[in-house]
Design a protein around this motif. Structure first.
Motif, PDB file in Angstrom:
ATOM      1  N   LEU A 135       0.830  -1.206   0.000  1.00 36.67           N
ATOM      2  CA  LEU A 135       0.000   0.000   0.000  1.00 36.67           C
ATOM      3  C   LEU A 135       0.870   1.264   0.000  1.00 36.67           C
ATOM      4  O   LEU A 135       0.643   2.194  -0.774  1.00 36.67           O
ATOM      5  CB  LEU A 135      -0.929  -0.004   1.232  1.00 36.67           C
ATOM      6  CG  LEU A 135      -1.844   1.210   1.386  1.00 36.67           C
ATOM      7  CD1 LEU A 135      -2.896   1.228   0.277  1.00 36.67           C
ATOM      8  CD2 LEU A 135      -2.545   1.213   2.741  1.00 36.67           C
ATOM      9  N   LEU A 136       1.872   1.268   0.883  1.00 40.09           N
ATOM     10  CA  LEU A 136       2.766   2.434   0.966  1.00 40.09           C
ATOM     11  C   LEU A 136       3.516   2.636  -0.351  1.00 40.09           C
ATOM     12  O   LEU A 136       3.664   3.758  -0.831  1.00 40.09           O
ATOM     13  CB  LEU A 136       3.777   2.252   2.102  1.00 40.09           C
ATOM     14  CG  LEU A 136       3.263   2.555   3.511  1.00 40.09           C
ATOM     15  CD1 LEU A 136       4.255   2.049   4.552  1.00 40.09           C
ATOM     16  CD2 LEU A 136       3.044   4.060   3.700  1.00 40.09           C
ATOM     17  N   SER A 137       3.999   1.536  -0.936  1.00 41.69           N
ATOM     18  CA  SER A 137       4.753   1.621  -2.198  1.00 41.69           C
ATOM     19  C   SER A 137       3.889   2.206  -3.302  1.00 41.69           C
ATOM     20  O   SER A 137       4.330   3.064  -4.076  1.00 41.69           O
ATOM     21  CB  SER A 137       5.253   0.239  -2.623  1.00 41.69           C
ATOM     22  OG  SER A 137       6.138  -0.267  -1.650  1.00 41.69           O
ATOM     23  N   MET A 138       2.613   1.737  -3.363  1.00 44.97           N
ATOM     24  CA  MET A 138       1.702   2.257  -4.390  1.00 44.97           C
ATOM     25  C   MET A 138       1.432   3.746  -4.184  1.00 44.97           C
ATOM     26  O   MET A 138       1.485   4.556  -5.101  1.00 44.97           O
ATOM     27  CB  MET A 138       0.370   1.490  -4.349  1.00 44.97           C
ATOM     28  CG  MET A 138       0.419   0.166  -5.121  1.00 44.97           C
ATOM     29  SD  MET A 138      -1.017  -0.866  -4.716  1.00 44.97           S
ATOM     30  CE  MET A 138      -2.368   0.280  -4.963  1.00 44.97           C
ATOM     31  N   ARG A 139       1.138   4.088  -2.929  1.00 46.57           N
ATOM     32  CA  ARG A 139       0.790   5.476  -2.601  1.00 46.57           C
ATOM     33  C   ARG A 139       1.937   6.433  -2.950  1.00 46.57           C
ATOM     34  O   ARG A 139       1.729   7.476  -3.556  1.00 46.57           O
ATOM     35  CB  ARG A 139       0.490   5.548  -1.104  1.00 46.57           C
ATOM     36  CG  ARG A 139      -0.592   6.528  -0.784  1.00 46.57           C
ATOM     37  CD  ARG A 139      -1.217   6.255   0.552  1.00 46.57           C
ATOM     38  NE  ARG A 139      -2.598   5.833   0.460  1.00 46.57           N
ATOM     39  CZ  ARG A 139      -3.323   5.432   1.500  1.00 46.57           C
ATOM     40  NH1 ARG A 139      -2.769   5.386   2.694  1.00 46.57           N
ATOM     41  NH2 ARG A 139      -4.571   5.076   1.352  1.00 46.57           N
ATOM     42  N   LEU A 140       3.135   6.059  -2.536  1.00 45.99           N
ATOM     43  CA  LEU A 140       4.296   6.924  -2.775  1.00 45.99           C
ATOM     44  C   LEU A 140       4.689   6.921  -4.247  1.00 45.99           C
ATOM     45  O   LEU A 140       5.098   7.942  -4.799  1.00 45.99           O
ATOM     46  CB  LEU A 140       5.484   6.500  -1.905  1.00 45.99           C
ATOM     47  CG  LEU A 140       5.262   6.643  -0.394  1.00 45.99           C
ATOM     48  CD1 LEU A 140       6.449   6.087   0.377  1.00 45.99           C
ATOM     49  CD2 LEU A 140       5.045   8.100  -0.010  1.00 45.99           C
ATOM     50  N   GLY A 141       4.540   5.751  -4.878  1.00 44.85           N
ATOM     51  CA  GLY A 141       4.848   5.643  -6.314  1.00 44.85           C
ATOM     52  C   GLY A 141       3.946   6.546  -7.134  1.00 44.85           C
ATOM     53  O   GLY A 141       4.399   7.265  -8.028  1.00 44.85           O
ATOM     54  N   SER A 142       2.649   6.553  -6.787  1.00 50.23           N
ATOM     55  CA  SER A 142       1.721   7.381  -7.565  1.00 50.23           C
ATOM     56  C   SER A 142       1.920   8.869  -7.251  1.00 50.23           C
ATOM     57  O   SER A 142       1.525   9.727  -8.026  1.00 50.23           O
ATOM     58  CB  SER A 142       0.264   6.964  -7.318  1.00 50.23           C
ATOM     59  OG  SER A 142      -0.069   7.193  -5.973  1.00 50.23           O
ATOM     60  N   ALA A 143       2.557   9.185  -6.120  1.00 54.82           N
ATOM     61  CA  ALA A 143       2.869  10.595  -5.810  1.00 54.82           C
ATOM     62  C   ALA A 143       4.168  11.029  -6.502  1.00 54.82           C
ATOM     63  O   ALA A 143       4.606  12.161  -6.348  1.00 54.82           O
ATOM     64  CB  ALA A 143       2.995  10.784  -4.303  1.00 54.82           C
ATOM     65  N   GLY A 144       4.794  10.098  -7.235  1.00 51.24           N
ATOM     66  CA  GLY A 144       5.970  10.481  -8.032  1.00 51.24           C
ATOM     67  C   GLY A 144       7.314  10.128  -7.421  1.00 51.24           C
ATOM     68  O   GLY A 144       8.350  10.499  -7.939  1.00 51.24           O
ATOM     69  N   TYR A 145       7.309   9.409  -6.275  1.00 51.76           N
ATOM     70  CA  TYR A 145       8.587   9.032  -5.654  1.00 51.76           C
ATOM     71  C   TYR A 145       9.071   7.682  -6.172  1.00 51.76           C
ATOM     72  O   TYR A 145       8.270   6.841  -6.587  1.00 51.76           O
ATOM     73  CB  TYR A 145       8.429   8.956  -4.127  1.00 51.76           C
ATOM     74  CG  TYR A 145       8.095  10.290  -3.488  1.00 51.76           C
ATOM     75  CD1 TYR A 145       9.027  11.313  -3.454  1.00 51.76           C
ATOM     76  CD2 TYR A 145       6.836  10.531  -2.924  1.00 51.76           C
ATOM     77  CE1 TYR A 145       8.725  12.540  -2.883  1.00 51.76           C
ATOM     78  CE2 TYR A 145       6.522  11.756  -2.350  1.00 51.76           C
ATOM     79  CZ  TYR A 145       7.472  12.759  -2.336  1.00 51.76           C
ATOM     80  OH  TYR A 145       7.177  13.969  -1.770  1.00 51.76           O
ATOM     81  N   GLN A 146      10.375   7.468  -6.096  1.00 49.93           N
ATOM     82  CA  GLN A 146      10.933   6.137  -6.370  1.00 49.93           C
ATOM     83  C   GLN A 146      10.971   5.402  -5.029  1.00 49.93           C
ATOM     84  O   GLN A 146      11.488   5.948  -4.053  1.00 49.93           O
ATOM     85  CB  GLN A 146      12.347   6.247  -6.923  1.00 49.93           C
ATOM     86  CG  GLN A 146      12.422   6.999  -8.241  1.00 49.93           C
ATOM     87  CD  GLN A 146      13.867   7.096  -8.701  1.00 49.93           C
ATOM     88  OE1 GLN A 146      14.499   6.087  -9.018  1.00 49.93           O
ATOM     89  NE2 GLN A 146      14.397   8.308  -8.725  1.00 49.93           N
ATOM     90  N   VAL A 147      10.457   4.194  -4.993  1.00 44.93           N
ATOM     91  CA  VAL A 147      10.342   3.491  -3.708  1.00 44.93           C
ATOM     92  C   VAL A 147      11.158   2.203  -3.718  1.00 44.93           C
ATOM     93  O   VAL A 147      11.117   1.434  -4.675  1.00 44.93           O
ATOM     94  CB  VAL A 147       8.862   3.158  -3.403  1.00 44.93           C
ATOM     95  CG1 VAL A 147       8.744   2.446  -2.054  1.00 44.93           C
ATOM     96  CG2 VAL A 147       8.011   4.425  -3.409  1.00 44.93           C
ATOM     97  N   THR A 148      11.910   1.982  -2.646  1.00 40.91           N
ATOM     98  CA  THR A 148      12.537   0.680  -2.397  1.00 40.91           C
ATOM     99  C   THR A 148      11.885   0.151  -1.127  1.00 40.91           C
ATOM    100  O   THR A 148      11.900   0.831  -0.086  1.00 40.91           O
ATOM    101  CB  THR A 148      14.062   0.838  -2.172  1.00 40.91           C
ATOM    102  OG1 THR A 148      14.611   1.526  -3.300  1.00 40.91           O
ATOM    103  CG2 THR A 148      14.724  -0.513  -2.007  1.00 40.91           C
ATOM    104  N   ALA A 149      11.272  -1.049  -1.206  1.00 42.93           N
ATOM    105  CA  ALA A 149      10.520  -1.580  -0.066  1.00 42.93           C
ATOM    106  C   ALA A 149      11.224  -2.804   0.515  1.00 42.93           C
ATOM    107  O   ALA A 149      11.623  -3.706  -0.220  1.00 42.93           O
ATOM    108  CB  ALA A 149       9.110  -1.959  -0.521  1.00 42.93           C
ATOM    109  N   ALA A 173      17.362  -5.787   6.566  1.00 37.93           N
ATOM    110  CA  ALA A 173      17.300  -5.633   5.103  1.00 37.93           C
ATOM    111  C   ALA A 173      17.474  -4.156   4.720  1.00 37.93           C
ATOM    112  O   ALA A 173      18.116  -3.830   3.713  1.00 37.93           O
ATOM    113  CB  ALA A 173      15.964  -6.159   4.570  1.00 37.93           C
ATOM    114  N   ALA A 174      16.915  -3.268   5.572  1.00 33.51           N
ATOM    115  CA  ALA A 174      17.032  -1.835   5.298  1.00 33.51           C
ATOM    116  C   ALA A 174      18.499  -1.400   5.359  1.00 33.51           C
ATOM    117  O   ALA A 174      18.974  -0.648   4.501  1.00 33.51           O
ATOM    118  CB  ALA A 174      16.208  -1.040   6.308  1.00 33.51           C
ATOM    119  N   LEU A 175      19.228  -1.875   6.380  1.00 31.29           N
ATOM    120  CA  LEU A 175      20.635  -1.489   6.529  1.00 31.29           C
ATOM    121  C   LEU A 175      21.474  -2.025   5.372  1.00 31.29           C
ATOM    122  O   LEU A 175      22.381  -1.351   4.882  1.00 31.29           O
ATOM    123  CB  LEU A 175      21.175  -1.982   7.879  1.00 31.29           C
ATOM    124  CG  LEU A 175      20.547  -1.266   9.095  1.00 31.29           C
ATOM    125  CD1 LEU A 175      20.916  -1.962  10.398  1.00 31.29           C
ATOM    126  CD2 LEU A 175      20.969   0.203   9.136  1.00 31.29           C
TER     127      LEU A 175
END
Length: 469
Positions: free
Chosen positions: A23-37, A43-45
């Motif tokens: 959900l977060l990836s879709m929301r941010l993606g449609s707002a124009g951001y590049q997302v790495t989930a 995994a984040a580090l």
């Protein structure tokens, strides 16, 4: 519409709930951001080692290391990278604690989509150094650092005004950058190749101002040992900024009006007028309408100076420019103090952005100079900014500069008090005359200009009479 400067920024999203992550990836993606989930702090580090994002958005509750532990790691490796935490209702106290420790912000689930996007935009605006201005090719406004709509509108207006030769009155509180705008107008005008001269009508003693503006002839008064070109002649062909015009004494307002009407100046002690071609920009933080009502400012002069008015916004009215200005000043001042600088910690920039700034851009510059001079780390910490904001920010002068400024003011006061009599002034200062003359020479002060019997101004009587009418 041009693309928003922060869209296409990369955001690292961390959540162990796959649905939430999607959900977060879709929301941010449609707002124009590049997302790495990713699904965990570990995994984040690992991802941070591969590619540095512009922002980390993480759930507080994660398996293994939680979001606060992830924040601590991110802060250790990338101190200027903003982190936003997502938290369930029960963990607000943790989140408040994290904010105190430097987390950029947190959102409580369930959160509004708009709230999330606003928080991200704010974090990116604060942490992203200014990219090249939309008008990077426009040299005329290069010194004015801004990205706010308010300043864009003002600069567009200023550029149009610059094309004409009309007199401009700049209004705005102290420290808003009136001199800088005047300089930009000069650079955008047909006079750009000629001199730009600025004079602060409030900073020069009244006795000196007339000679300073209009010049004097050799022998016009005691100590006038040579002809002196005034600032009007120095600015011939170019632009003259009369800063703090509201502080100009009434007798001089008359003489200024005459110069503007006749397009010629008459130096003190001369019977000849010298033609001058000058574009006048005047500036004031005073309410000139009120000054006119009280008889302190001449109406005829006001209408001659105020053909076009431009009003500078306060810093609080262009708050989105604060991070930009702070980083710009820091880069400049780090060079002055010979320091390595990697900018402000995100929470330090946030504190600067939220402050009130009664002294506007000048006060911001003074605060940045203070923290830069005192900072012992490349990244300016929140505590140092808070300390600078708590104490009234003074201009950071070296001891030598401060002493010279005091010395000049002291000498001016003595000469005023003694009516330009060097022997009396030297006696009061408890210095011998030779030494006192040397001091006057050092500060380019002319005692003869401080005589109030009219000998310094051959036609002052006539002007006083006009001034009183």
């Amino acid at each position: 519409m041009s693309e928003h400067p922060h869209h296409r920024a990369r955001i690292l999203v961390v959540d162990d709930d796959p649905d939430m992550l999607r959900l977060l990836s879709m929301r941010l993606g449609s707002a124009g951001y590049q997302v790495t989930a990713v699904g965990s702090a570990e995994a984040a580090l690992a991802q941070l080692e591969i590619e540095r994002p512009q922002l980390v958005l993480s759930d507080v509750r994660l398996p293994g290391r939680d979001g606060l532990a992830l924040f601590a790691e991110v802060r250790a490796r990338h101190p200027s990278l903003p982190v936003i935490l997502l938290t369930a209702h029960g963990t607000i106290p943790d989140a408040v604690d994290a904010t105190a420790r430097g987390v950029f912000g947190y959102l409580t689930k369930p959160y509004e989509a708009k709230e999330l996007l606003d928080k991200i935009a704010q974090a990116l605006a604060l942490s992203t150094p200014a990219g090249p201005s939309r008008r990077a090719d426009e040299a005329w406004r290069r010194d004015i650092v801004s990205r706010s709509n308010r300043m864009d509108d003002l600069l567009a207006e200023a550029r149009m005004v610059a094309q004409s030769d009309a007199s401009v009155l700049l209004r705005g509180d102290s420290g808003t950058g009136k001199e800088m705008l005047a300089h930009a107008i000069h650079k955008a005008s047909a006079r750009a190749g000629k001199p730009f001269v600025a004079v602060n009508c409030g900073a020069i003693p009244e006795a000196l101002l007339e000679s300073e503006l209009f010049g004097h002839m050799k022998g016009a008064f005691t100590d006038a040992v040579a002809n002196h070109k005034g600032l009007f002649q120095a600015a011939d062909g170019g632009t003259l900024l009369l800063d703090e015009i509201g502080d100009m004494p009434p007798a001089l307002q008359v003489k200024l009006l005459r110069v503007l009407q006749e397009r010629a100046v008459r130096p003190l002690g001369s019977s000849q007028s010298v033609p001058v071609d000058v574009r006048i920009v005047s500036a004031t933080h005073r309410d000139l309408e009120a000054a006119m009502a009280e008889g302190q400012f001449r109406e005829d002069l006001y209408y001659r100076l105020n053909v076009v008015t431009l009003t500078l916004p306060t810093l609080a009215e262009r708050r989105e420019d604060i991070p930009l200005l702070a980083n710009h000043f820091l880069a400049k001042l780090a060079a002055k103090y010979g320091k390595r600088s990697s900018g402000f910690a995100p929470e330090a920039l946030k504190a600067l952005t939220m402050a009130t700034w009664p002294g506007n851009v000048r006060q911001l510059y003074n605060v940045v100079e203070q923290v830069c001079a005192l900072s012992t780390t490349p990244l300016v910490p929140l505590a140092l900014v808070q300390r600078a904001l708590r104490t009234p920010s003074v201009e950071v002068l070296s001891f030598t500069e401060a002493r010279q400024r005091f010395e000049r003011d002291y000498l001016v006061d003595l000469l005023k008090m003694t009516d330009g009599n060097v022997a009396d002034a030297a006696r009061l200062a408890q210095r011998n005359r030779t030494e006192f003359y040397r001091l006057l020479q050092k500060h380019a002060l002319t005692p003869g200009l401080f005589k109030s019997d009219g000998s310094g101004a051959p036609d002052s009587g006539e002007d006083e009479a006009v001034a009183d009418t």
